[in-house]
Design a protein around this motif. Structure first.
Motif, PDB file in Angstrom:
ATOM      1  N   MET A   1       0.832  -1.192   0.000  1.00 24.66           N
ATOM      2  CA  MET A   1       0.000   0.000   0.000  1.00 24.66           C
ATOM      3  C   MET A   1       0.872   1.250   0.000  1.00 24.66           C
ATOM      4  O   MET A   1       0.615   2.204  -0.746  1.00 24.66           O
ATOM      5  N   ALA A   2       1.915   1.249   0.817  1.00 24.07           N
ATOM      6  CA  ALA A   2       2.830   2.394   0.845  1.00 24.07           C
ATOM      7  C   ALA A   2       3.537   2.547  -0.496  1.00 24.07           C
ATOM      8  O   ALA A   2       3.653   3.656  -1.030  1.00 24.07           O
ATOM      9  N   ARG A   3       4.003   1.433  -1.054  1.00 25.45           N
ATOM     10  CA  ARG A   3       4.682   1.500  -2.351  1.00 25.45           C
ATOM     11  C   ARG A   3       3.740   1.994  -3.446  1.00 25.45           C
ATOM     12  O   ARG A   3       4.134   2.768  -4.326  1.00 25.45           O
ATOM     13  N   SER A   4       2.491   1.555  -3.392  1.00 29.05           N
ATOM     14  CA  SER A   4       1.515   1.972  -4.407  1.00 29.05           C
ATOM     15  C   SER A   4       1.245   3.469  -4.323  1.00 29.05           C
ATOM     16  O   SER A   4       1.178   4.165  -5.348  1.00 29.05           O
ATOM     17  N   ALA A   5       1.084   3.981  -3.100  1.00 27.50           N
ATOM     18  CA  ALA A   5       0.817   5.412  -2.931  1.00 27.50           C
ATOM     19  C   ALA A   5       1.993   6.245  -3.422  1.00 27.50           C
ATOM     20  O   ALA A   5       1.815   7.268  -4.100  1.00 27.50           O
ATOM     21  N   VAL A   6       3.199   5.817  -3.093  1.00 26.92           N
ATOM     22  CA  VAL A   6       4.388   6.558  -3.526  1.00 26.92           C
ATOM     23  C   VAL A   6       4.537   6.468  -5.041  1.00 26.92           C
ATOM     24  O   VAL A   6       4.821   7.470  -5.703  1.00 26.92           O
ATOM     25  N   ALA A   7       4.339   5.282  -5.601  1.00 25.48           N
ATOM     26  CA  ALA A   7       4.441   5.128  -7.057  1.00 25.48           C
ATOM     27  C   ALA A   7       3.424   6.004  -7.778  1.00 25.48           C
ATOM     28  O   ALA A   7       3.713   6.577  -8.838  1.00 25.48           O
ATOM     29  N   ALA A   8       2.248   6.130  -7.208  1.00 18.38           N
ATOM     30  CA  ALA A   8       1.175   6.899  -7.843  1.00 18.38           C
ATOM     31  C   ALA A   8       1.379   8.402  -7.721  1.00 18.38           C
ATOM     32  O   ALA A   8       1.118   9.160  -8.664  1.00 18.38           O
ATOM     33  N   GLU A   9       1.839   8.843  -6.556  1.00 15.12           N
ATOM     34  CA  GLU A   9       1.847  10.273  -6.260  1.00 15.12           C
ATOM     35  C   GLU A   9       3.221  10.931  -6.279  1.00 15.12           C
ATOM     36  O   GLU A   9       3.324  12.137  -6.489  1.00 15.12           O
TER      37      GLU A   9
ATOM     38  N   ASP B   1       2.628  -1.680 -11.647  1.00 10.19           N
ATOM     39  CA  ASP B   1       3.956  -1.759 -12.255  1.00 10.19           C
ATOM     40  C   ASP B   1       4.930  -0.801 -11.556  1.00 10.19           C
ATOM     41  O   ASP B   1       6.082  -1.160 -11.292  1.00 10.19           O
ATOM     42  N   GLY B   2       4.453   0.404 -11.266  1.00  9.50           N
ATOM     43  CA  GLY B   2       5.307   1.393 -10.607  1.00  9.50           C
ATOM     44  C   GLY B   2       5.723   0.963  -9.214  1.00  9.50           C
ATOM     45  O   GLY B   2       6.872   1.153  -8.808  1.00  9.50           O
ATOM     46  N   ALA B   3       4.787   0.368  -8.469  1.00  8.13           N
ATOM     47  CA  ALA B   3       5.100  -0.097  -7.116  1.00  8.13           C
ATOM     48  C   ALA B   3       6.162  -1.193  -7.148  1.00  8.13           C
ATOM     49  O   ALA B   3       7.069  -1.230  -6.311  1.00  8.13           O
ATOM     50  N   ALA B   4       6.049  -2.093  -8.119  1.00  6.51           N
ATOM     51  CA  ALA B   4       7.050  -3.157  -8.256  1.00  6.51           C
ATOM     52  C   ALA B   4       8.398  -2.573  -8.674  1.00  6.51           C
ATOM     53  O   ALA B   4       9.458  -3.018  -8.208  1.00  6.51           O
ATOM     54  N   THR B   5       8.361  -1.559  -9.528  1.00  7.01           N
ATOM     55  CA  THR B   5       9.596  -0.946 -10.026  1.00  7.01           C
ATOM     56  C   THR B   5      10.364  -0.247  -8.911  1.00  7.01           C
ATOM     57  O   THR B   5      11.580  -0.425  -8.773  1.00  7.01           O
ATOM     58  N   ILE B   6       9.675   0.575  -8.099  1.00  7.73           N
ATOM     59  CA  ILE B   6      10.404   1.302  -7.053  1.00  7.73           C
ATOM     60  C   ILE B   6      10.903   0.365  -5.958  1.00  7.73           C
ATOM     61  O   ILE B   6      11.864   0.680  -5.262  1.00  7.73           O
ATOM     62  N   ARG B   7      10.277  -0.800  -5.836  1.00  8.60           N
ATOM     63  CA  ARG B   7      10.800  -1.794  -4.896  1.00  8.60           C
ATOM     64  C   ARG B   7      12.103  -2.394  -5.426  1.00  8.60           C
ATOM     65  O   ARG B   7      13.063  -2.569  -4.678  1.00  8.60           O
ATOM     66  N   ARG B   8      12.133  -2.684  -6.727  1.00  8.91           N
ATOM     67  CA  ARG B   8      13.322  -3.289  -7.328  1.00  8.91           C
ATOM     68  C   ARG B   8      14.503  -2.327  -7.384  1.00  8.91           C
ATOM     69  O   ARG B   8      15.640  -2.708  -7.117  1.00  8.91           O
ATOM     70  N   ASP B   9      14.223  -1.065  -7.757  1.00 10.62           N
ATOM     71  CA  ASP B   9      15.348  -0.146  -7.981  1.00 10.62           C
ATOM     72  C   ASP B   9      15.771   0.634  -6.739  1.00 10.62           C
ATOM     73  O   ASP B   9      16.656   1.481  -6.798  1.00 10.62           O
TER      74      ASP B   9
ATOM     75  N   ALA C   1       3.043  18.809  -9.533  1.00 16.77           N
ATOM     76  CA  ALA C   1       4.373  18.551  -8.976  1.00 16.77           C
ATOM     77  C   ALA C   1       4.352  18.463  -7.458  1.00 16.77           C
ATOM     78  O   ALA C   1       5.403  18.464  -6.822  1.00 16.77           O
ATOM     79  N   SER C   2       3.185  18.382  -6.860  1.00 21.46           N
ATOM     80  CA  SER C   2       3.095  18.328  -5.401  1.00 21.46           C
ATOM     81  C   SER C   2       3.558  16.970  -4.893  1.00 21.46           C
ATOM     82  O   SER C   2       3.080  15.930  -5.344  1.00 21.46           O
ATOM     83  N   THR C   3       4.500  16.975  -3.955  1.00 22.55           N
ATOM     84  CA  THR C   3       5.043  15.729  -3.414  1.00 22.55           C
ATOM     85  C   THR C   3       4.166  15.193  -2.283  1.00 22.55           C
ATOM     86  O   THR C   3       3.293  15.905  -1.761  1.00 22.55           O
ATOM     87  N   ILE C   4       4.431  13.966  -1.883  1.00 19.17           N
ATOM     88  CA  ILE C   4       3.714  13.394  -0.736  1.00 19.17           C
ATOM     89  C   ILE C   4       4.002  14.215   0.515  1.00 19.17           C
ATOM     90  O   ILE C   4       3.116  14.409   1.355  1.00 19.17           O
ATOM     91  N   SER C   5       5.218  14.715   0.649  1.00 17.03           N
ATOM     92  CA  SER C   5       5.555  15.547   1.809  1.00 17.03           C
ATOM     93  C   SER C   5       4.689  16.791   1.841  1.00 17.03           C
ATOM     94  O   SER C   5       4.141  17.161   2.899  1.00 17.03           O
TER      95      SER C   5
END
Length: 239
Positions: free
Chosen positions: A79-87, A223-231, A114-118
């Motif tokens: 869930m955290a990875r998905s939110a970060v990948a999305a936003e 796909d994005g959530a899986a990518t940021i986990r790998r890289d 361009a608004s970040t999660i922070s």
């Protein structure tokens, strides 16, 4: 008739007398605001924020909302990875502002994007909804302070707990139960991506009744959530 000196002119001009006073009040306001921001951020490093201003507005409008704070270790990591990948896919690489994304938005002439999660977390916890220069200015001051005091993991934890996922549904706990009838720890990659897909527009998007566009967006987020986990771009908020 003798000419007035500059000092005498200032004394006789009420506006001139008010300028130093206004400056002192402005300085006092800035120092006070900075102190309050720092103290609030320090407290919220350890204590969950209470209901936000927007939540209280929705309570008055709707009569009640669904909201339950949930610690990060009780939320499915996907869930955290998905939110970060999305936003905010570069969340681990910036200090609160994604300058690359900001430049891209300016080059395209867009007014937002361009608004970040922070930034979103600071806005949701401390400020109000809607677009105004005052809110953006406060957000710009408060975001680096929160970045210095909170860990990246804490920022994501607060973000997931105060974000709106549907009308009157705040936080991932209420959202997971509302849409899928599961606890946040039990969210699947597909469900997590669906929730992340509704975040920018929760009142007009549904995770349980997704449109064709939302299904495509969900697949992209998975796909994005899986990518940021790998890289390694999820490392700053993962255990």
């Amino acid at each position: 008739m003798p000419r007035k000196t500059a000092k005498q002119s200032r004394r006789s001009n009420p506006v001139s007398r008010l300028i130093p006073i206004a400056r002192r009040w402005a300085l006092w306001a800035v120092v006070t605001a900075a102190t309050c921001i720092a103290l609030a951020s320090l407290a919220h490093r350890f204590v969950p924020p209470g209901p936000t201003y927007y939540m209280k507005q929705e309570v008055r409008r709707l009569g009640a909302i669904r909201y339950q704070w949930t610690p990060m270790d009780q939320i499915a990591p996907v869930m955290a990875r998905s939110a970060v990948a999305a936003e905010d896919a570069n969340f681990c690489e910036h200090w609160g502002f994604d300058m690359k994304a900001i430049r891209q938005v300016l080059e395209k002439g867009a007014g937002r994007g361009a608004s970040t999660i922070s930034q979103q977390t600071v806005k949701n916890v401390y400020l109000w909804q809607g677009r105004s220069w005052l809110r953006k200015a406060l957000e710009a001051v408060m975001t680096p302070v929160s970045e210095m005091i909170w860990t990246k993991r804490r920022i994501v934890e607060i973000y997931l707990n105060v974000a709106e996922f549907d009308e009157g549904v705040f936080g991932v706990d209420a959202a997971a139960r509302h849409y899928f009838g599961v606890a946040p720890a039990g969210l699947s990659p597909l469900q997590a991506a669906r929730l992340a897909a509704v975040l920018p527009d929760p009142k007009d998007r549904s995770a349980s009744k997704p449109s064709a566009w939302l299904r495509k967006r969900t697949a992209s987020i998975m796909d994005g959530a899986a990518t940021i986990r790998r890289d390694g771009r999820a490392a700053c908020f993962e255990d």
